[in-house]
Design an enzyme around this catalytic site. Structure first.
Site, PDB file in Angstrom:
ATOM      1  N   LYS A 205       3.866  19.179  63.315  1.00 29.05           N
ATOM      2  CA  LYS A 205       3.269  20.065  62.307  1.00 29.05           C
ATOM      3  C   LYS A 205       1.740  20.017  62.277  1.00 29.05           C
ATOM      4  O   LYS A 205       1.108  20.848  61.610  1.00 29.05           O
ATOM      5  CB  LYS A 205       3.802  19.705  60.916  1.00 29.05           C
ATOM      6  CG  LYS A 205       5.317  19.719  60.813  1.00 29.05           C
ATOM      7  CD  LYS A 205       5.918  21.061  61.149  1.00 29.05           C
ATOM      8  CE  LYS A 205       7.425  21.059  60.935  1.00 29.05           C
ATOM      9  NZ  LYS A 205       8.031  22.362  61.274  1.00 29.05           N
TER      10      LYS A 205
ATOM     11  N   GLY B  64      10.614  29.267  54.521  1.00 28.82           N
ATOM     12  CA  GLY B  64      11.822  29.386  53.706  1.00 28.82           C
ATOM     13  C   GLY B  64      11.713  30.462  52.640  1.00 28.82           C
ATOM     14  O   GLY B  64      12.680  30.725  51.919  1.00 28.82           O
TER      15      GLY B  64
ATOM     16  N   SER C  57      11.143  23.225  49.275  1.00 34.56           N
ATOM     17  CA  SER C  57      12.254  23.776  50.047  1.00 34.56           C
ATOM     18  C   SER C  57      12.082  23.465  51.531  1.00 34.56           C
ATOM     19  O   SER C  57      10.997  23.112  51.976  1.00 34.56           O
ATOM     20  CB  SER C  57      12.324  25.290  49.839  1.00 34.56           C
ATOM     21  OG  SER C  57      12.427  25.611  48.466  1.00 34.56           O
TER      22      SER C  57
ATOM     23  N   GLU D  46       6.924  27.208  45.102  1.00 33.68           N
ATOM     24  CA  GLU D  46       6.363  25.960  45.601  1.00 33.68           C
ATOM     25  C   GLU D  46       4.928  25.768  45.125  1.00 33.68           C
ATOM     26  O   GLU D  46       4.536  24.671  44.729  1.00 33.68           O
ATOM     27  CB  GLU D  46       6.426  25.948  47.133  1.00 33.68           C
ATOM     28  CG  GLU D  46       7.837  25.796  47.677  1.00 33.68           C
ATOM     29  CD  GLU D  46       7.937  26.026  49.161  1.00 33.68           C
ATOM     30  OE1 GLU D  46       9.015  25.774  49.724  1.00 33.68           O
ATOM     31  OE2 GLU D  46       6.947  26.471  49.776  1.00 33.68           O
TER      32      GLU D  46
ATOM     33  N   ASP E 122       4.720  23.917  57.424  1.00 30.81           N
ATOM     34  CA  ASP E 122       4.838  24.475  58.765  1.00 30.81           C
ATOM     35  C   ASP E 122       3.651  24.049  59.629  1.00 30.81           C
ATOM     36  O   ASP E 122       3.801  23.808  60.827  1.00 30.81           O
ATOM     37  CB  ASP E 122       4.914  26.001  58.697  1.00 30.81           C
ATOM     38  CG  ASP E 122       6.084  26.466  57.845  1.00 30.81           C
ATOM     39  OD1 ASP E 122       7.168  25.870  57.963  1.00 30.81           O
ATOM     40  OD2 ASP E 122       5.912  27.405  57.044  1.00 30.81           O
TER      41      ASP E 122
END
Length: 232
Positions: free
Chosen positions: A139, A115, A44, A121, A102
């Site tokens: 990142k 998310g 996602s 995930e 992230d």
């Protein structure tokens, strides 16, 4: 007059995508990985969304048969709009999986979950023999927690207990994630809440220690997966 349904066919990303040019470049890289007959786990987030755009374009142009295993309703709707058939882990296993992150530390440990889909995930990622994390240059961090809090999905009945137990691990801040387009907190697809936690230092064993707290469904710490990192 026959009503024309538009909601499920006009889904767009809800806000401006940061570093879009870099993300589109890495999305093009993962699209090159797609082969006819692949079963693909789909993460996602905005980078995954751009990757799906690139993948669907290749699938249509080359008339490939692929199957997607989405990790959220958002991804499932996006696959539907793009004409990509979907399945679940109950029916098949992914050949490979891709997602964004992230944060990525020097040992390829990750923070994911802004998310709110880290449980699904992690299920799909663990089920896939190959994992690809798509990230732009922003990142990369020196240590986990440098820029982002670690998200933790929690059963609503366990919020106070989990906060108490997290304090024993050494936390600087624990906040319940609040919604933007609705009143109150963010509710995950499984009906749970998300705590965003900043630690004094994220130790190697924290992923397992956090998961052992009663009421914790999953954490956004992805440690030891050793994925392949794709970047620009």
């Amino acid at each position: 007059m026959v009503w024309e349904n538009k909601i499920a066919t006009t889904l767009q990303w809800t806000k401006e995508i940061s570093n879009r040019e870099q993300k589109e470049a890495v999305a093009a890289k993962i699209a090159e990985r797609v082969r006819d007959g692949d079963v693909i786990g789909v993460g996602s987030g905005s980078t995954s969304y751009l990757a799906l755009l690139a993948i669907s374009k290749k699938v249509k142009e080359q008339k490939l048969n692929v199957l997607a295993i989405p990790t959220s309703h958002e991804v499932s709707l996006t696959c539907s709009i793009m004409g990509l058939p979907t399945s679940t882990l109950l029916n098949t296993r992914p050949d490979w999986y891709f997602d964004g992150a992230d944060e990525v530390d020097p040992n390829k440990n990750l923070i994911k979950g802004r998310g709110g889909a880290m449980f699904a995930e992690k299920l799909v990622m663990k089920s896939a023999p190959e994992n690809y994390i798509l990230v732009d240059s922003s990142k990369f961090v020196s240590y986990l927690g440098e820029k982002f809090a670690a998200p933790i999905e929690v059963d609503p009945r366990a919020v106070n207990l989990v906060e108490t137990e997290l304090a024993k691990l050494g936390v600087k801040e624990v906040q319940m994630r609040m919604a933007v387009a609705k009143d109150g907190p963010v509710i995950t697809e499984a009906g749970n809440l998300i705590l965003d936690v900043r630690f004094n230092k994220i130790q190697d064993g924290y992923e397992k220690e956090i998961k052992s707290i009663p009421g914790v469904i999953e954490s956004g710490l992805f440690m030891g997966f050793n994925p392949e990192i794709l970047t620009t």
